[in-house]
Write a protein that holds these residues in place. Structure first.
Motif, mmCIF file in Angstrom:
data_model
loop_
_atom_site.group_PDB
_atom_site.id
_atom_site.type_symbol
_atom_site.label_atom_id
_atom_site.label_comp_id
_atom_site.label_asym_id
_atom_site.label_seq_id
_atom_site.Cartn_x
_atom_site.Cartn_y
_atom_site.Cartn_z
ATOM 1 N N SER A 133 0.828 -1.203 0.000
ATOM 2 C CA SER A 133 0.000 0.000 0.000
ATOM 3 C C SER A 133 0.867 1.258 0.000
ATOM 4 O O SER A 133 0.616 2.209 -0.750
ATOM 5 C CB SER A 133 -0.915 -0.009 1.224
ATOM 6 N N ILE A 134 1.913 1.251 0.819
ATOM 7 C CA ILE A 134 2.827 2.391 0.869
ATOM 8 C C ILE A 134 3.525 2.567 -0.483
ATOM 9 O O ILE A 134 3.644 3.680 -1.001
ATOM 10 C CB ILE A 134 3.851 2.220 2.006
ATOM 11 N N ILE A 135 3.976 1.479 -1.063
ATOM 12 C CA ILE A 135 4.678 1.544 -2.351
ATOM 13 C C ILE A 135 3.765 2.100 -3.444
ATOM 14 O O ILE A 135 4.154 2.979 -4.208
ATOM 15 C CB ILE A 135 5.232 0.154 -2.743
ATOM 16 N N GLU A 136 2.540 1.602 -3.518
ATOM 17 C CA GLU A 136 1.623 2.085 -4.556
ATOM 18 C C GLU A 136 1.243 3.542 -4.324
ATOM 19 O O GLU A 136 1.087 4.314 -5.273
ATOM 20 C CB GLU A 136 0.370 1.203 -4.630
ATOM 21 N N THR A 137 1.119 3.956 -3.063
ATOM 22 C CA THR A 137 0.813 5.357 -2.764
ATOM 23 C C THR A 137 2.001 6.242 -3.133
ATOM 24 O O THR A 137 1.822 7.355 -3.634
ATOM 25 C CB THR A 137 0.437 5.532 -1.283
ATOM 26 N N ALA A 138 3.215 5.750 -2.902
ATOM 27 C CA ALA A 138 4.410 6.500 -3.310
ATOM 28 C C ALA A 138 4.429 6.669 -4.830
ATOM 29 O O ALA A 138 4.725 7.753 -5.345
ATOM 30 C CB ALA A 138 5.670 5.790 -2.823
ATOM 31 N N LYS A 139 4.102 5.608 -5.561
ATOM 32 C CA LYS A 139 4.045 5.701 -7.022
ATOM 33 C C LYS A 139 2.998 6.721 -7.462
ATOM 34 O O LYS A 139 3.238 7.517 -8.366
ATOM 35 C CB LYS A 139 3.699 4.340 -7.638
ATOM 36 N N VAL A 145 10.390 5.249 -5.667
ATOM 37 C CA VAL A 145 10.029 4.342 -4.569
ATOM 38 C C VAL A 145 11.256 3.903 -3.775
ATOM 39 O O VAL A 145 11.230 3.910 -2.538
ATOM 40 C CB VAL A 145 9.235 3.120 -5.097
ATOM 41 N N PHE A 146 12.324 3.541 -4.450
ATOM 42 C CA PHE A 146 13.518 3.080 -3.737
ATOM 43 C C PHE A 146 14.064 4.181 -2.832
ATOM 44 O O PHE A 146 14.303 3.960 -1.650
ATOM 45 C CB PHE A 146 14.592 2.619 -4.722
ATOM 46 N N GLU A 147 14.209 5.382 -3.381
ATOM 47 C CA GLU A 147 14.715 6.498 -2.578
ATOM 48 C C GLU A 147 13.768 6.830 -1.432
ATOM 49 O O GLU A 147 14.202 7.127 -0.320
ATOM 50 C CB GLU A 147 14.943 7.728 -3.454
ATOM 51 N N TYR A 148 12.477 6.784 -1.706
ATOM 52 C CA TYR A 148 11.484 7.069 -0.667
ATOM 53 C C TYR A 148 11.590 6.072 0.484
ATOM 54 O O TYR A 148 11.665 6.465 1.650
ATOM 55 C CB TYR A 148 10.076 7.057 -1.272
ATOM 56 N N VAL A 149 11.626 4.786 0.162
ATOM 57 C CA VAL A 149 11.697 3.759 1.211
ATOM 58 C C VAL A 149 13.008 3.879 1.984
ATOM 59 O O VAL A 149 13.024 3.788 3.222
ATOM 60 C CB VAL A 149 11.518 2.338 0.614
ATOM 61 N N MET A 150 14.111 4.096 1.292
ATOM 62 C CA MET A 150 15.412 4.228 1.968
ATOM 63 C C MET A 150 15.423 5.437 2.909
ATOM 64 O O MET A 150 15.904 5.359 4.035
ATOM 65 C CB MET A 150 16.553 4.320 0.955
ATOM 66 N N THR A 151 14.863 6.560 2.452
ATOM 67 C CA THR A 151 14.789 7.755 3.297
ATOM 68 C C THR A 151 13.915 7.483 4.520
ATOM 69 O O THR A 151 14.268 7.871 5.644
ATOM 70 C CB THR A 151 14.242 8.954 2.498
#
Length: 174
Positions: A133-139, A145-151
């Motif tokens: 859900s977080i990944i799809e909302t980030a998209k 997505v990779f940078e968002y999750v790492m941050t």
């Protein structure tokens, strides 16, 4: 398209008419893509509603002329049974003509569903659902997505982190 293939030469004219009519609706939506919500609503009322009305009348008439067990007959009956759904997008300029974006969003889940049968616990399955859900909302918020999750992982390891600021729609405003 299946209905057109299954209709043969005689019935393909009917299928062509319906497909052409639907293409007119999509062409109109393409023209409205960058317009304001108000302009989309007004234009849909002026142009899309009459096109949909013509399509509905054609479906009603064709349902009487086409054998119900043919592909075209089944497609016509399906459209008639679902008729309220295609009309709905004309009621609000924010709505889209179709749900293709949502379909694309859930495609990875459909492809991966066999893998998830092996989630060992309900907690693990829930964690997967939250992460997806977080990944799809980030998209949807046009984030990498990779940078968002790492941050997020970096910031979550810090004391006194403001989790609200890490939500994708807040993060996009940074």
């Amino acid at each position: 398209m299946e209905a057109k293939k299954g209709a043969g030469k005689k019935g393909s004219g009917k299928a062509d008419w319906a497909l052409n009519h639907i293409q007119k609706l999509y062409r109109l939506e393409t023209q409205l893509k960058d317009k304001t919500v108000e302009v989309r609503y007004i234009t849909r009322q002026e142009k899309s509603v009459p096109l949909l009305s013509q399509l509905h009348m054609w479906l009603m008439k064709s349902a009487q002329q086409v054998l119900p067990k043919t592909k075209l007959g089944e497609a016509i009956q399906y459209c008639l049974n679902q008729w309220k759904k295609p009309e709905r997008y004309t009621l609000d300029g924010l709505l889209r003509i179709d749900n293709n974006r949502a379909e694309r969003g859930i495609k990875p889940f459909v492809i991966g569903r066999k893998n998830w049968l092996f989630s060992q616990t309900a907690t693990g399955a829930n964690a997967s659902a939250v992460l997806y859900s977080i990944i799809e909302t980030a998209k949807a918020n046009d984030l990498n997505v990779f940078e968002y999750v790492m941050t997020c992982l970096d910031e979550l390891s810090q004391p006194d982190v403001n989790i609200e600021q890490l939500l994708p729609w807040q993060f996009a405003k940074r």
